[in-house]
Design an enzyme around this catalytic site. Structure first.
Site, PDB file in Angstrom:
ATOM      1  N   LYS A  13       0.861  -1.076   0.006  1.00 52.71           N
ATOM      2  CA  LYS A  13      -0.004  -0.056   0.048  1.00 52.71           C
ATOM      3  C   LYS A  13       0.927   1.279  -0.112  1.00 52.71           C
ATOM      4  O   LYS A  13       1.540   1.475   0.971  1.00 52.71           O
ATOM      5  CB  LYS A  13      -0.914  -0.049   1.092  1.00 52.71           C
ATOM      6  CG  LYS A  13      -1.758   1.165   1.306  1.00 52.71           C
ATOM      7  CD  LYS A  13      -2.646   1.262   2.691  1.00 52.71           C
ATOM      8  CE  LYS A  13      -2.758   2.636   3.117  1.00 52.71           C
ATOM      9  NZ  LYS A  13      -3.398   2.814   4.345  1.00 52.71           N
ATOM     10  N   GLY A  43      -7.717   8.725  10.383  1.00 49.33           N
ATOM     11  CA  GLY A  43      -8.128   8.710  11.969  1.00 49.33           C
ATOM     12  C   GLY A  43      -9.177   9.797  12.248  1.00 49.33           C
ATOM     13  O   GLY A  43      -9.359  10.001  13.413  1.00 49.33           O
ATOM     14  N   ALA A  64      -9.395   5.335   4.750  1.00 43.50           N
ATOM     15  CA  ALA A  64      -9.005   6.112   5.743  1.00 43.50           C
ATOM     16  C   ALA A  64     -10.351   7.120   6.075  1.00 43.50           C
ATOM     17  O   ALA A  64     -11.278   7.239   5.033  1.00 43.50           O
ATOM     18  CB  ALA A  64      -8.101   7.301   5.030  1.00 43.50           C
ATOM     19  N   ASN A 117      -9.532   1.180  10.079  1.00 40.43           N
ATOM     20  CA  ASN A 117      -8.433   0.812  11.441  1.00 40.43           C
ATOM     21  C   ASN A 117      -9.093   1.417  12.629  1.00 40.43           C
ATOM     22  O   ASN A 117      -9.339   0.906  13.334  1.00 40.43           O
ATOM     23  CB  ASN A 117      -7.169   1.224  10.938  1.00 40.43           C
ATOM     24  CG  ASN A 117      -5.965   0.816  11.869  1.00 40.43           C
ATOM     25  OD1 ASN A 117      -6.222   0.673  12.856  1.00 40.43           O
ATOM     26  ND2 ASN A 117      -4.895   0.620  11.508  1.00 40.43           N
TER      27      ASN A 117
END
Lengths: 65, 288
Positions: free
Chosen positions: B120, B181, B207, B229
């Site tokens: 990635k 995030g 993301a 994530n």
């Protein structure tokens, strides 16, 4: 012999990449090695000489996105 | 506990869902995947939480970073102890790279460490937003594709850039929904729909996903998969959130295949008007 491993200069009597990894008990770990900017594949560790002043990077997988 | 909940629910779902999903595998980077949820392994509170979240997510693809071994603390990051190498595909990222050359260097190291040929590409010089650098990402994609890597290009949600990345040899494009995030979700659904429509390689939204509804929306808009994530890792209960994302991605995918209705300005009665027992009235109660 003076070499730099992961940013730290150190005195180490290790003639090959394999010997450096053995010194740090990393032989069986899932790591990769770069010697003076070039990746050394695992199969070539034993045959790749490390000279005085060599710069090594030893990396591993860590958690990340 | 999460495992138990998982087992019960997958039994209760019945076979209808499984039938619909059969034959709907994702072919990307030379592999066939059954799960369209990719899981990042960063920021989990502890290795056990990561292990449980991986199991609950059903993800086959897991992302990692490449960092220097801590020579004075070899026990350091034990994250890989909980990863089943046979069941999961490694997707190492090039986080920390600020140029195409740095990304190539990290990719080569990842491959030498045994990650296979997937990478990635993640190149950022914008420290506050972590937004990817389009020019360096395009250059790295070209270089790495020529070296035989399956390049997953993390990029901004620009339809033209995504097309250029695909032309440069990317195995998949990974447009961000919003900054890494941030949990802001899909800030530009219009762009994402265009990308899904126009780019020939799989589109994996990466993301900014904050909640399962964001992941479902991405899939409804035509994404091939979603990478999550922080939304899982920092949830109060990561394993339960991973299970929620698993269902959201499946629901969004099924909805995409089922074909959602177009949006309309005015109502369309879902109960018919024929043979009403009382005639329709105008506002104010006057019979028509």
């Amino acid at each position: 012999m003076r070499i730099r491993v992961n940013g730290n200069w150190m005195e180490l009597d290790a003639e090959t990449v394999a010997a450096v990894l053995e010194h740090f008990s990393l032989t069986d770990k899932k790591v990769a090695v770069e010697l003076d900017g070039v990746v050394v594949d695992r199969k070539n560790w034993a045959d790749t000489a490390v000279r005085d002043g060599a710069v090594l990077e030893i990396v591993q997988f860590v958690s990340g996105g | 506990m999460a495992d138990t909940v998982e087992a019960k629910r997958s039994g209760a779902d019945g076979d209808a869902g499984k039938e619909a999903e059969r034959g709907d595998e994702l072919a990307v980077g030379g592999k066939i995947l059954r799960s369209r949820l990719f899981l990042g392994t960063g920021r989990f509170p502890d290795p056990l939480a990561l292990k449980e979240a991986i199991a609950a997510s059903g993800a086959e693809v897991l992302t990692f970073s490449i960092r220097r071994v801590q020579l004075e603390d070899l026990a350091g990051d034990a994250v890989l102890k909980h990863v089943d190498h046979d069941r999961h595909v490694f997707l190492p990222n090039t986080s920390g790279a600020r140029t195409a050359e740095e990304a190539v260097r990290i990719a080569r190291l990842a491959r030498a460490a045994g990650a296979g040929n997937w990478v990635k590409v993640e190149i950022s010089v914008a420290d506050e937003t972590l937004l990817p650098d389009p020019a360096e990402t395009l250059r790295a994609t070209e270089l790495l594709a020529k070296e035989g890597f399956a390049v997953f290009a993390y990029c901004s949600d620009d339809p033209v850039l995504c097309r250029r990345l695909a032309e440069a040899g990317a195995a998949a494009v990974m447009p961000g929904g919003s900054p890494i995030g941030s949990g802001l979700g899909i800030l530009n659904p219009y762009n994402l729909a265009l990308i899904a429509e126009q780019v020939r390689v799989p589109v994996i939204v990466d993301a900014g996903i904050g909640a399962p509804s964001d992941a479902a929306l991405a899939m409804e808009l035509g994404a091939s998969a979603v990478l999550v994530n922080t939304a899982v890792a920092r949830a109060r209960d990561p394993a339960a959130m991973a299970a929620a994302f698993r269902r959201a991605v499946e629901a969004g995918r099924l909805a995409r295949l089922a074909g959602r209705i177009p949006k309309r300005k005015y109502a369309t009665a879902s109960s018919g008007h024929e043979e009403l027992i009382s005639p329709p009235y105008r506002v104010g109660g006057v019979p028509l």
